[in-house]
Write a protein that holds these residues in place. Structure first.
Motif, mmCIF file in Angstrom:
data_model
loop_
_atom_site.group_PDB
_atom_site.id
_atom_site.type_symbol
_atom_site.label_atom_id
_atom_site.label_comp_id
_atom_site.label_asym_id
_atom_site.label_seq_id
_atom_site.Cartn_x
_atom_site.Cartn_y
_atom_site.Cartn_z
ATOM 1 N N UNK A 61 1.061 -1.169 -0.120
ATOM 2 C CA UNK A 61 -0.080 -0.070 0.014
ATOM 3 C C UNK A 61 0.936 1.346 -0.047
ATOM 4 N N UNK A 62 1.925 1.281 0.711
ATOM 5 C CA UNK A 62 2.856 2.259 0.783
ATOM 6 C C UNK A 62 3.444 2.499 -0.596
ATOM 7 N N UNK A 63 3.838 1.481 -1.352
ATOM 8 C CA UNK A 63 4.348 1.935 -2.801
ATOM 9 C C UNK A 63 3.309 2.311 -3.744
ATOM 10 N N UNK A 64 2.196 1.742 -3.392
ATOM 11 C CA UNK A 64 0.809 2.388 -4.173
ATOM 12 C C UNK A 64 0.808 3.873 -4.022
ATOM 13 N N UNK A 65 0.900 4.491 -2.693
ATOM 14 C CA UNK A 65 0.535 5.576 -2.418
ATOM 15 C C UNK A 65 1.639 6.722 -3.033
ATOM 16 N N UNK A 66 3.000 6.009 -2.665
ATOM 17 C CA UNK A 66 4.087 6.824 -3.493
ATOM 18 C C UNK A 66 3.808 6.956 -5.013
ATOM 19 N N UNK A 67 3.648 5.985 -5.425
ATOM 20 C CA UNK A 67 3.180 6.132 -6.911
ATOM 21 C C UNK A 67 2.173 6.986 -7.399
ATOM 22 N N UNK A 68 0.993 6.979 -6.743
ATOM 23 C CA UNK A 68 -0.138 7.898 -6.941
ATOM 24 C C UNK A 68 0.497 9.437 -6.692
ATOM 25 N N UNK A 69 1.209 9.522 -5.622
ATOM 26 C CA UNK A 69 1.552 10.916 -5.249
ATOM 27 C C UNK A 69 2.790 11.743 -6.268
ATOM 28 N N UNK A 70 3.526 10.711 -6.688
ATOM 29 C CA UNK A 70 4.333 11.225 -7.703
ATOM 30 C C UNK A 70 3.782 11.611 -9.268
ATOM 31 N N UNK A 71 2.675 10.603 -9.323
ATOM 32 C CA UNK A 71 1.930 10.987 -10.631
ATOM 33 C C UNK A 71 1.191 12.218 -10.458
ATOM 34 N N UNK A 72 0.437 12.435 -9.294
ATOM 35 C CA UNK A 72 -0.392 13.343 -9.199
ATOM 36 C C UNK A 72 0.110 14.777 -9.187
ATOM 37 N N UNK A 73 1.333 14.854 -8.777
ATOM 38 C CA UNK A 73 1.823 16.172 -8.662
ATOM 39 C C UNK A 73 1.232 16.864 -7.466
ATOM 40 N N UNK A 74 0.700 18.115 -7.862
ATOM 41 C CA UNK A 74 0.167 19.228 -6.755
ATOM 42 C C UNK A 74 -1.391 19.106 -6.822
ATOM 43 N N UNK A 75 -2.020 17.979 -7.661
ATOM 44 C CA UNK A 75 -3.485 17.773 -7.355
ATOM 45 C C UNK A 75 -3.811 17.550 -5.950
ATOM 46 N N UNK A 76 -4.888 17.857 -5.837
ATOM 47 C CA UNK A 76 -5.680 17.816 -4.367
ATOM 48 C C UNK A 76 -6.150 16.248 -4.379
#
Length: 833
Positions: free
Chosen positions: A752-767
């Motif tokens: 799950x931690x890797x999943x969140x790191x991937x999401x945050x890296x892709x989303x940039x500054x999006x809320x």
């Protein structure tokens, strides 16, 4: 270094300026010379001391209530053989399953009668000599397993460490000095600086500098150091695992959680320190006094140490390719009740002056799980739905530890590697008819079967003090003028999902970090994402005794702030997000025209209502998983989502979109094209994701190809389509329970931690708004978080759903309950949704 037994932790306590007491001992408490000072616990109820042995004790000397916590062991680890954690061992074929459900049932019930019918006699077919009863039973079991295709046994072993197992100890002393020069600054960790002060010691993010004690335990079964080259000999790990860089994207580097020294078995430091040790425990107590100075990390105020400071500790385990780990038990604890200083007990009520625990706060696993305060003795609310449709919603950590009632004595075969190092104190559990077990005599520990309460990540045991206020219906009123509180949990859920098991009287606790069969060896994949990890480590455990006079807003506030800073949560940076979501009126029945019409109406009322988001929820895609395929005839074929996003922006609002990045439908193109991306359970079937109106598949976040798919999906929504708010749903789907995944050296929490790191890296500054997400995993990654089940038009779940449900079903009562009880998280971990 060189401190032995209780001397080490006694020295640690003397270094702390806050009156905290931490002790170790291996003697009976009735013989301990300072029992009157630190362990009057068992006399708190007017009884003689009956506690036979404990490994450490923790108390806050400033608290007039004088609660203290003891743990019977330093550490307990539950193992299984590595091959029994892999799909090749646990998978059940369809043929075996059919036998189990039909012919197998007959053999289970028929017993010796079936044996005589099949074999002709108790001696077996063709036997001229009558076999002993023991051999008959052994032969019968083998024949039954062969014919019925019974599941293969899982052999779990519990190894316990006490202070007698300490081989070495070393203290880490924190010092502080102020500088006269305003230009002076010292490096902390990873480029961070702190002005006007110099600190040394163990640094924990969110807590600051600490006095610490590292306890080196002798290697026992399962914790012997092994060479990483052994992995290739046993074909347990695939060393060809691709990194994210190879997959086409690269995750940003992680910030360190602490500055703990590398363990002696780390390959980098192997030549410097050749100590032969097993697990390492690190205990820490904050050294900073908030009255003298303020600690800052990343230019924001860190956790301010309160006059009732916490105890923090973690375990590090050496790699061993021969074993898989089911759980670390970091505390088998007991809360001891002590009298107020100078209080006089009466004959009618000998414990009148003791503040007894009266309530327990239960934190649920994910967004929709039950959370709330329960009065002592009242049952914990559970889901009314059967497990087949609800278990995945609420299945956080599971303590797969043995207990005495599952064990039987049986002879081991000669030369059995798995039993070579078993001692008489070792617990061995057998599942599904396993052959291994062992003698032991010990009081039954708390486990999933006998615990009355279970809380994920953290819990709070509170007291109403000696003067309980009751309202008209007899319930106890909780307020800040009550008694003390005990907060126990983990600062993060990055390494494992932690749980706390509690007894009915709120006085016995089991704090465990759950792995559920993680292979105890490093791999190239896990090493690249966990700071070159060459060992298994728990997250930092947290224990704090807070007196009523110390309350700020609520007893948990100090823990919540520490966890927020530890995980680098920044909920106030992007402001509040309030707006309209298409789901609660249209559900999945949406199209381009209806969304555009609502955007026009929202524009007209924007000023007098006050909102800034228009969010497109589920229903625009052809199938979950195929996020770039829009429903034909309902949306513009070319650039349909970009057109809608631009329309919303033109009307002065932020465009938002719903995604379930780790989920896919059974009939989706993704599921058909990439069946190897789907998580499978221990039986080899698709892991159950629970029923949200339909079943769906969970995608394996330990697989770099899956993370690349998620990265591209998020990047497309933000960069190509232009959405500024992402509602990401069913995030728990990437860490479903099961060993059918790409990398079995990673726990569910690490996935799950890797999943969140991937999401945050892709989303940039999006809320980012998390939903259906494990709470502890999301801290520091999401800006908003759903903290309750869906609301609904009725107070209770509406027919045909069971109205008495206390789980995840849509209803106003469940939504309000969780929203209120999780209010403490708002603006500290994220914005509550």
């Amino acid at each position: 270094s060189g401190l032995k037994g209780g001397q080490g932790l006694r020295c640690l306590a003397e270094l702390c300026p806050h009156g905290v007491a931490v002790y170790t001992q291996a003697k009976d408490c009735v013989d301990f010379e300072e029992q009157q000072r630190i362990s009057t616990s068992d006399r708190g109820n007017g009884d003689e001391c009956t506690h036979t042995k404990w490994s450490w004790s923790f108390s806050s000397q400033t608290s007039p209530s004088q609660w203290n916590v003891t743990s019977s062991n330093l550490l307990s680890i539950t193992y299984r053989p590595t091959h029994e954690a892999l799909p090749s061992y646990t998978n059940m074929s369809k043929k075996r399953e059919i036998w189990n459900r039909s012919v197998g049932a007959c053999f289970e019930k028929g017993g010796s009668a079936c044996m005589r019918m099949v074999c002709g006699s108790d001696s077996g077919i063709g036997s001229r000599k009558r076999l002993s009863r023991k051999k008959q039973n052994h032969r019968w079991k083998k024949m039954k397993q062969l014919i019925t295709g019974a599941p293969k046994p899982i052999h779990r072993i519990k190894v316990t460490y006490t202070v007698d197992d300490i081989v070495d100890m070393e203290t880490i002393v924190s010092t502080f000095s102020a500088n006269d020069s305003a230009s002076t600054s010292t490096s902390l960790v990873d480029g961070e600086t702190e002005s006007l002060e110099t600190n040394t010691g163990l640094w924990i993010r969110g807590v600051g500098y600490c006095h610490a004690l590292r306890v080196y335990l002798k290697p026992k079964f399962g914790s012997y150091r092994t060479n990483r080259n052994d992995l290739s000999d046993h074909e347990l790990i695939d060393d060809t695992i691709a990194s994210d860089h190879d997959a086409g994207f690269e995750l940003p580097p992680m910030k360190p959680w602490d500055n703990s020294p590398s363990p002696p078995w780390d390959e980098k430091d192997a030549e410097k320190d050749d100590r032969s040790v097993g697990p390492i425990l690190t205990f820490a107590i904050p050294s900073q006094d908030p009255l003298s100075h303020s600690s800052r990390v990343d230019n924001k105020e860190s956790f301010q140490i309160h006059k009732c400071p916490p105890l923090l500790w973690k375990v590090e385990h050496p790699p061993n390719p021969y074993v898989a780990i089911d759980s670390f038990c970091l505390m088998e604890g007991k809360l001891n009740l002590n009298h107020h200083e100078g209080a006089i007990a009466t004959v009618q009520n000998p414990s009148q002056s003791a503040d007894k625990p009266t309530n327990v706060y239960i934190n649920g696993y994910q967004s929709w799980s039950f959370s709330g305060s329960i009065e002592k003795g009242q049952p914990q609310p559970k889901s009314a739905m059967p497990n087949v449709v609800s278990e995945a919603f609420n299945r956080g950590g599971v303590v797969l530890s043995p207990s005495s009632h599952n064990s039987v004595v049986i002879e081991a075969e000669d030369g059995d590697f798995w039993l070579e190092n078993i001692t008489s104190s070792t617990h061995i559990v057998r599942e599904n008819g396993g052959k291994y077990s062992c003698n032991f005599e010990q009081e039954e520990d708390l486990n999933e079967d006998n615990a009355f309460y279970k809380s994920d990540m953290f819990t709070c045991i509170s007291s109403n003090g000696t003067n309980c206020h009751r309202i008209s219906d007899g319930r106890v009123l909780l307020d800040e003028e009550g008694g003390p509180a005990l907060i126990v949990g983990f600062l993060a859920q990055r390494h494992q999902y932690g749980v706390i098991l509690i007894d009915r009287d709120l006085q016995r606790y089991n704090l465990s970090a759950c792995h559920e069969g993680v292979v105890a060896a490093s791999s190239s994949n896990s090493s690249s994402h966990f700071n070159g990890r060459n060992s298994l480590s728990s997250d930092w455990a947290f224990c704090q005794i807070v007196d009523s006079s110390c309350y700020d807003e609520e007893a948990m506030v100090y823990y919540i702030h520490a966890s927020a800073d530890h995980n680098d949560a920044r909920p106030m940076e992007k402001g509040l997000t309030t707006g309209w979501c298409s789901w609660y009126h249209y559900y999945s029945d949406i199209d381009h025209d209806s969304l555009s019409k609502n955007a026009d109406i929202l524009e007209q009322h924007q000023n007098n209502i006050g909102f800034n988001v228009c969010l497109i929820d589920d229903g625009y895609m052809a199938s979950w998983g195929d996020w770039n395929s829009l429903k034909p005839g309902r949306f513009m074929k070319d650039g349909g989502m970009k057109v809608l996003a631009n329309t919303i922006k033109a009307k002065g609002m932020k465009p938002g979109i719903w995604l379930a990045p780790f989920a896919c439908d059974k009939g989706s193109k993704l599921a058909k094209g990439h069946p190897d991306w789907i998580i499978r359970n221990d039986k080899g079937r698709v892991a159950n994701s629970a029923h949200c109106g339909k079943y769906f598949y969970g995608l394996d976040a330990t697989n770099p190809a899956v993370r690349k798919h998620v990265y591209d999906t998020i990047r497309r929504a933000v960069k190509d389509w232009g959405f500024e708010v992402l509602k990401l749903d069913f995030l728990y789907a990437c860490c479903l329970s099961g060993n059918g995944k790409y990398d079995n050296t990673m726990s569910r929490a690490e996935a799950m931690y890797l999943g969140f790191r991937t999401i945050r890296a892709a989303a940039g500054d999006a809320f980012i708004i998390g939903c259906g997400s494990p709470l502890g995993s999301a801290i520091g990654f999401v800006d908003g978080m759903r903290v309750s089940c869906d609301t609904g038009p009725t107070w209770y779940p509406a027919f045909p759903l069971p109205w008495w449900d206390n789980g995840t079903l849509p209803a106003l009562r469940g939504m309000l309950r969780n929203t209120l009880s999780r209010a403490v998280l708002g603006h500290r971990w994220w914005h509550n949704d």
